[in-house]
Scaffold this motif. Structure first.
Motif, PDB file in Angstrom:
ATOM      1  N   ASN A 107     113.944 -57.451   0.482  1.00 22.28           N
ATOM      2  CA  ASN A 107     112.599 -56.938   0.181  1.00 22.28           C
ATOM      3  C   ASN A 107     111.556 -57.425   1.183  1.00 22.28           C
ATOM      4  OD1 ASN A 107     113.419 -55.428  -2.006  1.00 22.28           O
ATOM      5  ND2 ASN A 107     113.094 -57.109  -3.447  1.00 22.28           N
ATOM      6  N   ALA A 108     111.991 -57.923   2.331  1.00 21.39           N
ATOM      7  CA  ALA A 108     111.048 -58.354   3.372  1.00 21.39           C
ATOM      8  C   ALA A 108     110.604 -57.171   4.217  1.00 21.39           C
ATOM      9  CB  ALA A 108     111.690 -59.414   4.257  1.00 21.39           C
ATOM     10  N   VAL A 109     111.516 -56.240   4.450  1.00 16.27           N
ATOM     11  CA  VAL A 109     111.227 -55.032   5.222  1.00 16.27           C
ATOM     12  C   VAL A 109     112.197 -53.959   4.740  1.00 16.27           C
ATOM     13  CG1 VAL A 109     112.721 -55.770   7.123  1.00 16.27           C
ATOM     14  CG2 VAL A 109     110.965 -54.069   7.545  1.00 16.27           C
ATOM     15  N   GLY A 110     111.700 -52.742   4.617  1.00 12.80           N
ATOM     16  CA  GLY A 110     112.548 -51.643   4.165  1.00 12.80           C
ATOM     17  C   GLY A 110     112.737 -50.614   5.265  1.00 12.80           C
ATOM     18  N   ILE A 111     113.932 -50.080   5.359  1.00 11.14           N
ATOM     19  CA  ILE A 111     114.240 -49.028   6.325  1.00 11.14           C
ATOM     20  C   ILE A 111     114.893 -47.874   5.572  1.00 11.14           C
ATOM     21  CG2 ILE A 111     115.680 -48.386   8.298  1.00 11.14           C
ATOM     22  CD1 ILE A 111     115.368 -51.167   9.360  1.00 11.14           C
ATOM     23  N   TRP A 112     114.513 -46.660   5.950  1.00 10.26           N
ATOM     24  CA  TRP A 112     115.127 -45.469   5.370  1.00 10.26           C
ATOM     25  C   TRP A 112     115.331 -44.441   6.476  1.00 10.26           C
ATOM     26  CZ3 TRP A 112     112.508 -40.896   5.982  1.00 10.26           C
ATOM     27  CH2 TRP A 112     111.153 -41.003   6.315  1.00 10.26           C
ATOM     28  N   HIS A 113     116.241 -43.510   6.263  1.00  9.09           N
ATOM     29  CA  HIS A 113     116.376 -42.379   7.190  1.00  9.09           C
ATOM     30  C   HIS A 113     116.975 -41.184   6.466  1.00  9.09           C
ATOM     31  CE1 HIS A 113     120.636 -43.640   7.942  1.00  9.09           C
ATOM     32  NE2 HIS A 113     120.794 -42.335   8.016  1.00  9.09           N
ATOM     33  N   GLU A 114     116.729 -40.008   7.042  1.00  7.03           N
ATOM     34  CA  GLU A 114     117.270 -38.751   6.537  1.00  7.03           C
ATOM     35  C   GLU A 114     117.646 -37.897   7.742  1.00  7.03           C
ATOM     36  OE1 GLU A 114     114.140 -37.029   4.186  1.00  7.03           O
ATOM     37  OE2 GLU A 114     114.280 -38.580   2.661  1.00  7.03           O
ATOM     38  N   THR A 115     118.754 -37.165   7.628  1.00  9.67           N
ATOM     39  CA  THR A 115     119.198 -36.262   8.685  1.00  9.67           C
ATOM     40  C   THR A 115     119.339 -34.868   8.085  1.00  9.67           C
ATOM     41  OG1 THR A 115     120.477 -38.072   9.659  1.00  9.67           O
ATOM     42  CG2 THR A 115     120.974 -35.838  10.431  1.00  9.67           C
ATOM     43  N   TYR A 116     118.781 -33.884   8.769  1.00  4.56           N
ATOM     44  CA  TYR A 116     118.871 -32.495   8.337  1.00  4.56           C
ATOM     45  C   TYR A 116     119.348 -31.653   9.515  1.00  4.56           C
ATOM     46  CZ  TYR A 116     115.632 -34.173   4.749  1.00  4.56           C
ATOM     47  OH  TYR A 116     115.029 -34.881   3.744  1.00  4.56           O
ATOM     48  N   VAL A 117     120.280 -30.762   9.269  1.00  4.14           N
ATOM     49  CA  VAL A 117     120.651 -29.784  10.285  1.00  4.14           C
ATOM     50  C   VAL A 117     119.726 -28.594  10.061  1.00  4.14           C
ATOM     51  CG1 VAL A 117     122.478 -28.292  11.176  1.00  4.14           C
ATOM     52  CG2 VAL A 117     123.009 -30.627  10.416  1.00  4.14           C
ATOM     53  N   ILE A 118     119.043 -28.183  11.137  1.00  4.84           N
ATOM     54  CA  ILE A 118     118.042 -27.125  11.030  1.00  4.84           C
ATOM     55  C   ILE A 118     118.719 -25.820  10.621  1.00  4.84           C
ATOM     56  CG2 ILE A 118     116.285 -25.785  12.274  1.00  4.84           C
ATOM     57  CD1 ILE A 118     115.543 -28.742  11.987  1.00  4.84           C
ATOM     58  N   GLY A 119     118.154 -25.182   9.638  1.00  3.73           N
ATOM     59  CA  GLY A 119     118.651 -23.890   9.177  1.00  3.73           C
ATOM     60  C   GLY A 119     117.467 -22.982   8.943  1.00  3.73           C
ATOM     61  N   GLU A 120     117.335 -22.530   7.729  1.00  2.00           N
ATOM     62  CA  GLU A 120     116.206 -21.667   7.384  1.00  2.00           C
ATOM     63  C   GLU A 120     114.928 -22.491   7.501  1.00  2.00           C
ATOM     64  OE1 GLU A 120     114.740 -19.294   3.437  1.00  2.00           O
ATOM     65  OE2 GLU A 120     116.883 -19.417   3.812  1.00  2.00           O
ATOM     66  N   HIS A 121     114.001 -22.033   8.304  1.00  2.57           N
ATOM     67  CA  HIS A 121     112.792 -22.817   8.568  1.00  2.57           C
ATOM     68  C   HIS A 121     111.687 -21.898   9.048  1.00  2.57           C
ATOM     69  CE1 HIS A 121     114.505 -22.177  12.504  1.00  2.57           C
ATOM     70  NE2 HIS A 121     113.282 -22.356  12.986  1.00  2.57           N
ATOM     71  N   GLU A 122     110.485 -22.429   9.120  1.00  2.60           N
ATOM     72  CA  GLU A 122     109.373 -21.729   9.761  1.00  2.60           C
ATOM     73  C   GLU A 122     108.400 -22.759  10.268  1.00  2.60           C
ATOM     74  OE1 GLU A 122     105.807 -20.795   9.321  1.00  2.60           O
ATOM     75  OE2 GLU A 122     105.705 -22.281   7.755  1.00  2.60           O
ATOM     76  N   THR A 123     107.787 -22.463  11.404  1.00  4.65           N
ATOM     77  CA  THR A 123     106.814 -23.383  11.981  1.00  4.65           C
ATOM     78  C   THR A 123     105.632 -22.595  12.530  1.00  4.65           C
ATOM     79  OG1 THR A 123     107.692 -23.328  14.241  1.00  4.65           O
ATOM     80  CG2 THR A 123     108.665 -24.939  12.750  1.00  4.65           C
TER      81      THR A 123
END
Length: 164
Positions: A107-123
């Motif tokens: 609980n001194a430092v927290g790390i998180w990550h997420e990986t997504y393969v691009i599919g249906e999207h809009e920008t």
């Protein structure tokens, strides 16, 4: 200061397998900088390495500082992300091993990550230089067939079907 473009644009069709990788850090114990400073400083070193070594597969990355620290990055593939993470000669694996040995589950430092393969999207972006997926794979002006979010999503689905 770079002047913003006053036109609207969207992204080019990303190559199959393009991945979005989000990684962040939280500081639950801000008053203990010895616990999180080394973790914080590891990220710029990794980004410099990735940008200097195009073969790693990083397309673009931006560091965001706020109530949490986050890097938004685009990669050629999720496999490129995994390969970099496991490469003992690259800066990630030694930093990860130090983190898990010193700080994991403290609980001194927290790390998180997420990986997504691009599919249906809009920008879309307007009045600024390309960011996000448009920066990573290229920007194209908004025009006939891409003026609305629904049209851009439809176009992304069509480009996925034509490349399959």
């Amino acid at each position: 200061m770079v002047e913003s473009e006053a036109r609207r644009f969207t992204n080019q069709a990303p190559p199959d397998g393009t991945a979005l990788f989000l990684i962040g850090m939280t500081l639950p114990r801000l008053r203990h900088p010895r616990a999180w400073l080394s973790v914080f400083l590891a990220m710029p070193r990794m980004l410099w390495y990735l940008k200097a070594n195009a073969e790693t597969g990083l397309l673009s990355a931006r560091l965001y500082l706020g109530s949490s620290i986050m890097v938004v990055s685009y990669w050629r593939s999720a496999e490129d992300v995994r390969r970099f993470a496991a490469d003992g000669a690259a800066p990630h694996l030694p930093a990860w091993r130090r983190f898990t040995k010193r700080f994991a589950d403290t609980n001194a430092v927290g790390i998180w990550h997420e990986t997504y393969v691009i599919g249906e999207h809009e920008t879309i972006a307007s009045g600024m230089s390309p960011r996000g997926l448009s920066e990573a794979v290229g920007a194209v002006p908004v025009g006939v067939g891409t003026a609305t979010a629904a049209q851009r999503i439809h176009q992304s689905v069509e480009s996925m079907g034509s490349s399959a």
